[in-house]
Design an enzyme around this catalytic site. Structure first.
Site, PDB file in Angstrom:
ATOM      1  N   TRP A 126       0.813  -1.219   0.000  1.00 36.73           N
ATOM      2  CA  TRP A 126       0.000   0.000   0.000  1.00 36.73           C
ATOM      3  C   TRP A 126       0.846   1.269   0.000  1.00 36.73           C
ATOM      4  O   TRP A 126       1.857   1.347   0.706  1.00 36.73           O
ATOM      5  CB  TRP A 126      -0.877  -0.009   1.253  1.00 36.73           C
ATOM      6  N   MET A 127       0.404   2.275  -0.762  1.00 45.07           N
ATOM      7  CA  MET A 127       1.028   3.603  -0.756  1.00 45.07           C
ATOM      8  C   MET A 127      -0.044   4.647  -0.512  1.00 45.07           C
ATOM      9  O   MET A 127      -1.133   4.568  -1.073  1.00 45.07           O
ATOM     10  CB  MET A 127       1.664   3.851  -2.122  1.00 45.07           C
ATOM     11  N   ASP A 145       0.173   9.110   1.038  1.00 38.06           N
ATOM     12  CA  ASP A 145       0.773  10.428   0.797  1.00 38.06           C
ATOM     13  C   ASP A 145       2.226  10.434   0.305  1.00 38.06           C
ATOM     14  O   ASP A 145       3.053   9.698   0.839  1.00 38.06           O
ATOM     15  CB  ASP A 145       0.818  11.250   2.097  1.00 38.06           C
ATOM     16  N   TRP A 187      -4.220  -0.108   3.911  1.00 32.40           N
ATOM     17  CA  TRP A 187      -3.441   0.688   4.858  1.00 32.40           C
ATOM     18  C   TRP A 187      -3.063  -0.143   6.090  1.00 32.40           C
ATOM     19  O   TRP A 187      -3.856  -0.957   6.561  1.00 32.40           O
ATOM     20  CB  TRP A 187      -4.286   1.907   5.284  1.00 32.40           C
ATOM     21  N   PHE A 202       4.305   8.560  10.222  1.00 36.61           N
ATOM     22  CA  PHE A 202       3.338   9.271   9.381  1.00 36.61           C
ATOM     23  C   PHE A 202       4.048  10.313   8.510  1.00 36.61           C
ATOM     24  O   PHE A 202       5.254  10.463   8.557  1.00 36.61           O
ATOM     25  CB  PHE A 202       2.261   9.920  10.264  1.00 36.61           C
ATOM     26  N   ARG A 232       0.128  16.897  12.738  1.00 34.10           N
ATOM     27  CA  ARG A 232       0.930  16.039  11.849  1.00 34.10           C
ATOM     28  C   ARG A 232       1.328  16.687  10.521  1.00 34.10           C
ATOM     29  O   ARG A 232       0.881  17.747  10.169  1.00 34.10           O
ATOM     30  CB  ARG A 232       0.187  14.733  11.578  1.00 34.10           C
ATOM     31  N   TRP A 255      -8.965   8.149  -0.405  1.00 34.64           N
ATOM     32  CA  TRP A 255      -9.404   7.396   0.765  1.00 34.64           C
ATOM     33  C   TRP A 255     -10.813   6.847   0.565  1.00 34.64           C
ATOM     34  O   TRP A 255     -11.646   7.477  -0.075  1.00 34.64           O
ATOM     35  CB  TRP A 255      -9.410   8.295   2.011  1.00 34.64           C
TER      36      TRP A 255
END
Ligand SMILES: *[C@@H]1O[C@H](CO)[C@@H](O)[C@H](O)[C@H]1NC(C)=O
Length: 491
Positions: free
Chosen positions: A59-60, A62, A86, A117, A179, A317
């Protein structure tokens, strides 16, 4: 005092674990590299893109750490290698000499206590420094907190986490959502924007300053939702463009409004003025989406040789992805250059994309409803008469999906329609060229209109190998094929 012996014992044990953790982290990286090499053999390649950055397996999401260091562009990304959904976040890594030909590098960060993150990367002299969000489980609601960590590298390949983490322990208002630091250099200082929210759930961006990347001082709240711009602003970026300043961010929780904000989450920008002495950003525009397609999120920029480049997650998403069943998920958009024109951003493919042209397969006026087979990876240049209605259907052979690109001179709307009402559309008023430039890859479409005043990035249920297209008006097409670019064997 009965707790004391336990405390001493615990401290002793903890120290022993720490001294071993350096080695075990290296071992974990080696094991992961072996896992990836092996797992790649199992990937079903039917939807693999040929000239976009993708995870080798897994999974990829951002883009992270988009930077230039020791003669190469680096592009990291949120990465979970063990599944096509994810999971605990790593940083995957790829690099390029020219923003077009990419190669995989070893996974840069792997999670320990903290999930790694999103964040950014800067070249600090000879050292490449990553600043990223440590997302940690906690025992009380909301069961996580977020702080900013550093990791260093002398070669842009091997990274070690800073002993003194965190460098930014918590949001000033105590919000757990804190974040995606994006750092840059200005004058003698480092600056960073961090995404966060108010305690009553309004997205905002905080501005920090540092002399050494290690200790940071809060300067200001650079921007904040007035209530209609989402509950959280992720992945902020802040930069000068054409004499103005741009606050770029990805708000979560904006309500759809007509044609706008139809994706799960948005990525867009506000243009304004800013002064490094007052640290105040004064907006001159409303929030505007950066891309009008189905799949564009968490864009991140860098400047190199006076050009501002952007790349974004080419997915979304909470939607199904065609490749989910195949052992991988997600990609990056092609890299684009940004320019400012009349209070909006123009986005064009980087000039180097032209290097991928191999040969022209078609250069002619098509009559009504003519179909042509397209190469799996191609660039189409369409010079149409915008006074006429225009429709192009991309259709999979072997029962692949259908996607329509439409221009309606009456409404002046251009649209990308994936069928079943899954349409994205926007008004387009060309400010110069009236050309459409369309990049097709196995399961993706990127449409650049005119000077880049409107861009759509959408993953498409693919034409498995070839596509057909039709036009309702005579239009001129120029097609060139592109070559496979994503190298796996360069490690
Ligand atoms: C965040 O959570 C971790 C793990 O529970 C804890 O060690 C750390 O002190 C917390 N940070 C803050 C700022 O509360």
């Amino acid at each position: 005092m009965t707790g004391l012996p336990h405390l001493v014992l615990f401290t002793f044990f903890y120290a022993a674990v720490l001294s071993e953790s350096v080695n075990s982290l290296e071992d974990a990286k080696d094991e992961l590299a072996a896992y990836i090499e092996n797992k790649k053999l199992e990937i079903n390649s039917r939807y693999r893109l040929l000239y976009h950055v993708m995870p080798p397996v897994g999974w990829m999401n951002d883009p992270n750490g988009f930077s230039y260091y020791k003669g190469k562009f680096h592009l990291f990304y949120q990465y979970y290698p063990y599944d096509s959904v994810w999971g605990p976040m790593h940083w995957g890594h790829s690099a390029s000499p020219n923003l077009v030909h990419w190669m995989d590098l070893p996974t840069a960060l792997i999670p320990e206590e903290e999930q790694c993150f999103s964040g950014s990367a800067v070249a600090d002299g000879d050292v490449m420094t990553l600043i990223y969000t440590a997302h940690m489980p906690t025992s009380a609601e909301p069961f996580y907190n977020e702080s900013q960590y550093l990791a260093f590298s002398d070669d842009g390949v091997d990274f070690h986490k800073y002993d003194g983490n965190p460098v930014l322990p918590a949001a000033p208002n105590g919000s757990p959502d804190f974040r995606d630091p994006k750092a840059w250099r200005y004058g003698d200082h480092w600056y960073a924007v961090v995404g966060s929210k108010t305690l009553d759930q309004k997205g905002r961006v905080l501005l920090y300053k540092s002399k050494d990347l290690l200790s940071w001082e809060l300067l200001s709240v650079l921007g904040e939702s007035k209530g209609d711009m989402g509950y959280m602003w992720e992945c902020p970026d802040f930069f000068e463009l054409g004499g103005k300043f741009v606050l770029l961010m990805s708000p979560q929780g904006m309500a759809p409004k007509g044609d706008r904000y139809k994706n799960t989450f948005q990525t867009g920008y506000i243009i304004g003025n800013f002064d490094y002495t007052t640290n105040e950003f004064i907006p001159e525009t409303e929030f505007q989406e950066m891309d009008f397609g189905h799949d564009f999120y968490a864009a991140q920029t860098i400047e190199h040789n006076g050009i501002r480049y952007v790349v974004a997650w080419f997915s979304m998403w909470e939607v199904p992805h065609v490749e989910d069943a195949d052992g991988w998920s997600g990609a990056m958009t092609i890299v684009r250059e940004l320019h400012l024109a009349d209070k909006r951003i123009l986005m064009k493919p980087v000039a180097e994309m032209e290097r991928l042209r191999q040969h022209v397969v078609l250069n002619e006026k098509l009559r009504r409803k003519q179909a042509r087979l397209l190469p799996k990876a191609s660039e189409l240049i369409i010079n149409g008469n915008l006074l006429l209605k225009f429709e192009m259907l991309l259709e999979g052979t072997n029962g692949g999906g259908k996607v329509w690109i439409r221009w309606d001179p009456r409404t002046r709307k251009i649209s990308v329609d994936r069928g079943s009402g899954d349409v994205r559309q926007v008004e387009w008023s060309p400010i110069g060229a009236r050309t459409l430039r369309l990049f097709l890859d196995t399961s993706s479409l990127e449409l650049f209109c005119g000077e880049g005043e409107v861009v759509f990035s959408s993953r498409i249920t693919p034409p498995p190998l070839m596509g057909l297209f039709h036009s309702h008006n005579p239009q001129k097409y120029y097609l060139s094929t592109t070559q496979a670019l994503h190298h796996y064997e360069t490690r």
